[in-house]
Design a protein around this motif. Structure first.
Motif, PDB file in Angstrom:
ATOM      1  N   UNK A  71       0.913  -1.256  -0.866  1.00 38.31           N
ATOM      2  CA  UNK A  71       0.018   0.243  -0.245  1.00 38.31           C
ATOM      3  C   UNK A  71       0.465   1.187   0.374  1.00 38.31           C
ATOM      4  N   UNK A  72       1.620   1.224   0.578  1.00 40.65           N
ATOM      5  CA  UNK A  72       2.682   2.258   0.868  1.00 40.65           C
ATOM      6  C   UNK A  72       3.387   2.639  -0.673  1.00 40.65           C
ATOM      7  N   UNK A  73       3.729   2.051  -0.903  1.00 38.44           N
ATOM      8  CA  UNK A  73       4.689   1.624  -2.535  1.00 38.44           C
ATOM      9  C   UNK A  73       3.753   2.354  -3.979  1.00 38.44           C
ATOM     10  N   UNK A  74       1.699   1.767  -3.834  1.00 36.33           N
ATOM     11  CA  UNK A  74       0.758   2.695  -3.960  1.00 36.33           C
ATOM     12  C   UNK A  74       0.605   4.085  -3.312  1.00 36.33           C
ATOM     13  N   UNK A  75       1.097   4.288  -2.443  1.00 35.35           N
ATOM     14  CA  UNK A  75       1.055   5.978  -2.400  1.00 35.35           C
ATOM     15  C   UNK A  75       2.017   6.511  -2.647  1.00 35.35           C
ATOM     16  N   UNK A  76       2.970   5.642  -3.024  1.00 33.58           N
ATOM     17  CA  UNK A  76       4.350   6.799  -3.064  1.00 33.58           C
ATOM     18  C   UNK A  76       4.422   6.984  -5.035  1.00 33.58           C
ATOM     19  N   UNK A  77       3.862   5.820  -5.257  1.00 31.60           N
ATOM     20  CA  UNK A  77       4.065   5.925  -7.189  1.00 31.60           C
ATOM     21  C   UNK A  77       2.883   6.780  -7.324  1.00 31.60           C
TER      22      UNK A  77
ATOM     23  N   UNK B  16       1.689  13.117  -9.226  1.00 33.63           N
ATOM     24  CA  UNK B  16       2.046  14.350  -9.079  1.00 33.63           C
ATOM     25  C   UNK B  16       0.150  14.521  -7.899  1.00 33.63           C
ATOM     26  N   UNK B  17      -0.014  13.489  -7.511  1.00 37.70           N
ATOM     27  CA  UNK B  17      -1.973  13.169  -6.296  1.00 37.70           C
ATOM     28  C   UNK B  17      -1.000  14.281  -5.350  1.00 37.70           C
ATOM     29  N   UNK B  18      -1.944  14.625  -4.765  1.00 40.65           N
ATOM     30  CA  UNK B  18      -2.040  16.130  -3.832  1.00 40.65           C
ATOM     31  C   UNK B  18      -2.130  15.244  -2.334  1.00 40.65           C
ATOM     32  N   UNK B  19      -2.157  16.080  -0.982  1.00 42.61           N
ATOM     33  CA  UNK B  19      -2.213  14.941   0.099  1.00 42.61           C
ATOM     34  C   UNK B  19      -3.853  14.491  -0.163  1.00 42.61           C
ATOM     35  N   UNK B  20      -4.409  15.784   0.155  1.00 42.26           N
ATOM     36  CA  UNK B  20      -5.822  15.765   0.224  1.00 42.26           C
ATOM     37  C   UNK B  20      -6.189  14.863  -1.389  1.00 42.26           C
ATOM     38  N   UNK B  21      -6.161  14.289  -2.318  1.00 37.17           N
ATOM     39  CA  UNK B  21      -6.515  13.929  -3.545  1.00 37.17           C
ATOM     40  C   UNK B  21      -6.368  12.130  -2.957  1.00 37.17           C
TER      41      UNK B  21
ATOM     42  N   UNK C 280       4.975  10.788   5.060  1.00 33.58           N
ATOM     43  CA  UNK C 280       5.240   9.843   4.464  1.00 33.58           C
ATOM     44  C   UNK C 280       5.818  10.919   3.138  1.00 33.58           C
ATOM     45  N   UNK C 281       5.225  12.013   2.828  1.00 33.81           N
ATOM     46  CA  UNK C 281       6.172  12.678   1.463  1.00 33.81           C
ATOM     47  C   UNK C 281       7.289  13.557   1.964  1.00 33.81           C
ATOM     48  N   UNK C 282       7.491  13.737   2.790  1.00 38.28           N
ATOM     49  CA  UNK C 282       8.808  13.680   3.789  1.00 38.28           C
ATOM     50  C   UNK C 282       9.959  12.868   3.701  1.00 38.28           C
ATOM     51  N   UNK C 283       9.534  11.602   3.685  1.00 42.32           N
ATOM     52  CA  UNK C 283      10.678  11.352   4.237  1.00 42.32           C
ATOM     53  C   UNK C 283      11.289  10.002   2.697  1.00 42.32           C
ATOM     54  N   UNK C 284      10.085  10.989   1.964  1.00 44.07           N
ATOM     55  CA  UNK C 284      10.086  10.376   0.969  1.00 44.07           C
ATOM     56  C   UNK C 284      10.747  11.315  -0.247  1.00 44.07           C
ATOM     57  N   UNK C 285      10.533  12.534  -0.070  1.00 45.46           N
ATOM     58  CA  UNK C 285      11.802  13.204  -0.671  1.00 45.46           C
ATOM     59  C   UNK C 285      12.959  13.391  -0.127  1.00 45.46           C
ATOM     60  N   UNK C 286      12.957  13.187   0.951  1.00 49.74           N
ATOM     61  CA  UNK C 286      14.830  12.799   2.090  1.00 49.74           C
ATOM     62  C   UNK C 286      15.128  11.754   1.204  1.00 49.74           C
ATOM     63  N   UNK C 287      15.008  11.018   0.784  1.00 49.83           N
ATOM     64  CA  UNK C 287      14.752   9.895   0.703  1.00 49.83           C
ATOM     65  C   UNK C 287      15.233   9.479  -1.176  1.00 49.83           C
ATOM     66  N   UNK C 288      15.092  10.626  -1.938  1.00 49.32           N
ATOM     67  CA  UNK C 288      14.599  10.632  -3.443  1.00 49.32           C
ATOM     68  C   UNK C 288      13.259   9.183  -3.656  1.00 49.32           C
ATOM     69  N   UNK C 289      13.280   9.384  -3.358  1.00 54.60           N
ATOM     70  CA  UNK C 289      11.663   8.026  -3.826  1.00 54.60           C
ATOM     71  C   UNK C 289      10.654   9.164  -4.787  1.00 54.60           C
TER      72      UNK C 289
ATOM     73  N   UNK D 183      11.759  10.829  -7.040  1.00 55.50           N
ATOM     74  CA  UNK D 183      12.515  11.189  -8.863  1.00 55.50           C
ATOM     75  C   UNK D 183      11.882  10.201  -9.425  1.00 55.50           C
ATOM     76  N   UNK D 184      11.379  10.419 -10.407  1.00 49.90           N
ATOM     77  CA  UNK D 184      11.378   9.536 -11.846  1.00 49.90           C
ATOM     78  C   UNK D 184      11.772   8.895 -12.078  1.00 49.90           C
TER      79      UNK D 184
END
Length: 507
Positions: free
Chosen positions: A3-9, A14-19, A34-43, A45-46
């Motif tokens: 589920x986390x992987x699908x959210x990061x995808x 481009x989906x916002x937190x509200x979406x 989760x977005x902050x962790x993903x930005x720090x780890x570069x996840x 980056x397409x």
């Protein structure tokens, strides 16, 4: 992690937190973290590939681990003491009561229970599925059956299911019985083998007393009667280790199936009617169902297994139970409220009793000492005269008819006196008559006859009277009554000392 992987995808798309929150995938606060962790780890980056689930779990599970580690317990100050108690096998309830009593513990029992559980190592309860070849084994067990009402007495009877299940085909034999005695256990085995028209190679059982006298993992002791049954039919006994019923899970599941499928919503007139319905149910319902493990009908698989079973013996073995008995002072042993005689020389000794459906055999070690027909009525007695001591045999043979016959051979007066003894309406004078006849051994028939005549003349026909006459020798003196009768016959009208009037007047 999926589920986390699908959210990061979706964040990368481009989906916002509200979406994401509106889609029901994740809440906005959690999406922000989760977005902050993903930005720090570069996840996000397409141009880069998403990390594996293990990497995601390493970063995403860390906050939960830290939060659980900071959680404390009110039992923590007593950790060493409680750990020692748990190692010694003390229960959580006892630990809680001791903490309250000795340490003024103000926490709840639930906190102590959770703490005790955390101290015990959690080991997975792994099992192994047992596989069996056709005709290799069958499993046997007893289970609680329905309660029946005795039509004669109205008494409620408790019953048990006897169940034997073939391990490969799952075909089964069941019978309702009233007890779990050795005789019932053996007879149910015979009925099951006749039902299958063959014998499996191994019988897997638990440690019931009717089969195993001493339970042990490595060296169980088999009931003597069951061992002879196994030898006669040609199967081996496989007793499960104590307290491990899962090793015969097929028959355990069969008992549950009987209780849930056969017993409910049925009415039984008596035991015979219940067994008739049970056997009909096995053939038409249980035998034709699609089994949950084999996914085949048990009767269909049994048609392939039956030719591989060991054929029934031409001469079925005698089913008999063995019991330790003691010879009592009356030269009898007791078995199931019935009495059977044994040689009197064995009084006080322990013997082996072999009980079959028709006979009772008594053994001293390997020597057969008594054989009796089996009695069924409580209190019944089977006695052989050869087992009684000589004096008991003599007393038993000297009945009233024997006394009358012996007295008639002695003389008519003795016979008359014995008849008068037996005519007494108050006393049972059998021993008196026996003692009277026994006097001939000391005084002879002639003197005994004379003594009986003298006792009759005095109208005192008692044993003590005859014995006194013989001891004092009065039987050899003429009877006073006889002398009086002779005197009466020769009386001329003058007394012995009387003188006539003429003689007196002369003087």
């Amino acid at each position: 992690m999926f589920e986390y992987r699908q959210i990061i995808v979706r964040m990368r798309l481009g989906d916002s937190d509200r979406a994401l929150s509106r889609a029901g995938l994740i809440g906005r606060p959690k999406a922000k973290a989760l977005r902050q962790i993903a930005l720090q780890q570069g996840w996000l980056d397409t141009d880069r590939h998403l990390p594996d689930d293990e990497v995601l779990a390493q970063y995403l599970n860390q906050p939960a681990q830290e939060s659980s580690a900071t959680t404390g317990s009110c039992v923590e100050p007593y950790r060493d003491t409680v750990a020692q108690w748990v190692a010694n096998g003390v229960q959580a309830k006892t630990i809680y009561q001791t903490l309250v009593r000795n340490h003024r513990f103000d926490g709840s029992y639930a906190s102590v229970y959770r703490f005790v559980r955390s101290l015990k190592p959690t080991q997975p309860n792994a099992t192994m599925h047992l596989e069996f070849e056709p005709a290799e084994a069958a499993q046997v067990d007893f289970g609680t059956g329905p309660r029946l009402v005795d039509t004669r007495t109205g008494e409620e009877l408790k019953t048990w299911f006897f169940l034997m299940t073939l391990c490969w085909s799952r075909h089964q034999y069941a019978e309702l019985v009233l007890n779990q005695k050795i005789d019932t256990w053996l007879n149910c085995h015979r009925h099951a083998f006749e039902w299958f028209n063959g014998v499996p190679g191994r019988i897997i059982i638990d440690n019931a007393k009717c089969a195993i006298t001493r339970a042990c993992i490595y060296d169980p002791q088999v009931q003597r009667a069951y061992a002879q049954c196994a030898e006669g039919y040609g199967f081996k006994i496989d007793a499960c280790p104590p307290r491990q019923p899962q090793k015969k899970g097929r028959v355990e599941s069969g008992i549950k199936y009987l209780k849930r499928s056969f017993t409910p919503l049925r009415e039984f007139r008596n035991l015979q009617d219940a067994n008739r319905q049970l056997h009909d149910w096995i053939f038409h319902v249980a035998g034709n169902r699609i089994h949950g493990s084999t996914h085949e009908k048990p009767l269909l698989r049994f048609s392939l297994e039956q030719p591989l079973l060991t054929p029934l013996p031409t001469n079925p073995p005698e089913l008999a139970s063995w019991h330790k008995v003691k010879v009592h002072r009356d030269s009898h042993v007791q078995f199931e409220k019935c009495l059977y005689s044994a040689p009197f020389r064995l009084i006080g000794q322990s013997l082996w009793l072999k009980a079959s459906s028709a006979t009772i055999r008594v053994f001293r070690d390997h020597e057969l000492v008594a054989v009796h027909p089996r009695q069924s009525r409580p209190g019944a007695r089977s006695t052989s005269d050869d087992h009684l001591p000589p004096e008991a045999i003599a007393w038993k043979m000297r009945d009233p008819q024997w006394c009358l016959k012996q007295s008639e051979a002695i003389g008519k007066h003795c016979h008359q006196l014995v008849r008068q003894l037996f005519a007494d309406r108050v006393l049972d004078n059998l021993r008196a008559a026996q003692g009277l006849i026994r006097l001939k051994n000391k005084y002879g028939n002639i003197r005994l006859e004379a003594a009986c005549q003298r006792a009759l003349d005095y109208h005192n026909p008692r044993y003590r009277t005859v014995k006194t006459i013989l001891e004092k020798g009065l039987d050899q003196h003429p009877s006073p009554q006889l002398a009086f009768d002779n005197l009466t016959d020769s009386y001329t009208g003058q007394g012995r000392f009387c003188r006539n009037m003429q003689t007196l007047l002369k003087h």
